[in-house]
Write a protein that holds these residues in place. Structure first.
Motif, short mmCIF file in Angstrom:
data_model
loop_
_atom_site.label_atom_id
_atom_site.label_comp_id
_atom_site.label_asym_id
_atom_site.label_seq_id
_atom_site.Cartn_x
_atom_site.Cartn_y
_atom_site.Cartn_z
N ALA A 1 0.83 -1.20 0.00
CA ALA A 1 0.00 0.00 0.00
C ALA A 1 0.86 1.25 0.00
O ALA A 1 1.95 1.27 0.54
N ASN A 2 0.39 2.27 -0.69
CA ASN A 2 1.04 3.58 -0.62
C ASN A 2 0.13 4.51 0.14
O ASN A 2 -1.07 4.57 -0.11
N VAL A 3 0.73 5.25 1.08
CA VAL A 3 -0.07 6.22 1.83
C VAL A 3 0.34 7.61 1.37
O VAL A 3 1.52 7.97 1.42
N PRO B 1 -0.18 11.48 2.08
CA PRO B 1 -0.80 12.44 2.99
C PRO B 1 -1.36 13.63 2.22
O PRO B 1 -0.79 14.06 1.22
N VAL C 1 -5.79 11.36 4.35
CA VAL C 1 -4.83 10.52 3.62
C VAL C 1 -5.55 9.77 2.50
O VAL C 1 -6.73 9.47 2.60
N ILE C 2 -4.82 9.55 1.41
CA ILE C 2 -5.35 8.68 0.37
C ILE C 2 -4.60 7.36 0.48
O ILE C 2 -3.37 7.34 0.53
N LEU C 3 -5.33 6.30 0.53
CA LEU C 3 -4.70 4.99 0.64
C LEU C 3 -4.77 4.31 -0.74
O LEU C 3 -5.84 4.14 -1.29
N VAL C 4 -3.59 4.00 -1.31
CA VAL C 4 -3.57 3.33 -2.61
C VAL C 4 -3.21 1.87 -2.42
O VAL C 4 -2.12 1.55 -1.97
N LEU C 5 -4.14 1.00 -2.73
CA LEU C 5 -3.89 -0.43 -2.54
C LEU C 5 -3.69 -1.11 -3.91
O LEU C 5 -4.44 -0.89 -4.84
#
Ligand code: ADP
Length: 262
Positions: free
Chosen positions: A2-4, A6, A18-22
């Protein structure tokens, strides 16, 4: 994985969210496993005939060449194994070509009946040798949009298998007809052969899968024929199914859209 990322407020730099990229990497992992399995299968399959060619030629060089009977026997094995190697390489190349999805089909107008008639010319000799009765349920012509070479390969592989896995004096039935679904064609190849046990029926489309490994090596098969067929059928947005009863026979059914571009 995952990329977080901010998200900050422009003025006072406060964190506002935050956007969470899974990323789902299970699919990628799965493809990697399949690929490395394929490479190790290919290596194994190529090694077998090479080992035998090497062994028999060394035995000949070591003196067996003096004995005319042994010489003939060993040279025959070397020739047969070389032919097998050639077929394997051709099939592997063909499969890898089809698997490169970036190569789009070159759809053209094809007469399906004409394709099947051409395949029948290729297999005339083994059909005659095994005295197999051929029943044809073909219309005069069946125009559709497809690839001539690919259709030829589908028909050739299915018909060759039907001949290989049917004992002498058996029967093979071929038919081309409209499917129940509109704008689809059904191509059916039925034989009165050895059949495929239920547990193996879905696996025969896998690369290098053979029901009777050792016996089928003798038939000269590569175990790639049906995976090539399946790939081609999917390339044309069709479907392939089989029904089979051991010691009674097998039917392969290919359903293809007649105009896959519409
Ligand atoms: P092969 O080169 O071994 O024929 P295929 O991919 O064409 O490889 O077929 C895979 C396996 O499926 C064969 O080895 C055989 O065990 C089985 N098979 C295929 N077609 C038939 C058939 N018509 N009747 C019985 N068994 C079949």
């Amino acid at each position: 994985d995952a990329n977080v990322v901010p998200i900050q407020d422009k003025h006072n730099q406060r964190l506002t969210g935050v956007i969470l990229v899974l990323h789902d990497i299970t699919e990628i992992r799965h493809l990697e496993t399949l690929r490395s399995e394929f490479v190790s299968n290919v290596s194994h399959e190529l090694k077998t005939p090479v080992t035998s060619i090497k062994g028999f030629s060394e035995t000949l060089l070591d003196g067996a060449v003096e004995d005319p009977e042994l010489r003939k026997e060993f040279l025959t094995i070397i020739r047969d194994e070389s032919n097998r190697l050639t077929r394997l390489i051709e099939d592997i190349l063909q499969l890898s070509k089809i698997e490169q999805q970036q190569i789009k089909p070159h759809f053209e107008s094809v007469d399906f009946v004409d394709v099947v008639q051409r395949v029948l010319k290729v297999v005339r000799k083994p059909l005659k040798e095994k005295r197999i009765e051929l029943v044809l349920n073909l219309p005069e012509s069946y125009p559709l949009t497809s690839e001539s070479d690919g259709l030829h390969q589908i028909a050739l592989n299915l018909i060759s298998n039907a001949i290989t896995y049917t004992p002498a004096d058996g029967r093979i039935e071929l038919s081309i007809e409209n499917a129940v679904e509109q704008a689809h064609v059904v191509f059916r190849v039925s034989d009165t052969g050895i059949g495929i046990p239920e547990d193996d029926q879905q696996r025969v489309f896998e690369r290098f899968y053979r029901v009777h490994k050792s016996r089928e090596r003798e038939t000269g098969g590569t175990g790639l024929g049906l995976s090539i067929v399946k790939h081609l059928v999917e390339r044309y947005h069709g479907e392939i199914t089989l029904t089979s009863v051991e010691d009674e026979g097998t039917t392969f059914e290919v359903i293809l859209p007649t105009h896959p571009l519409n």
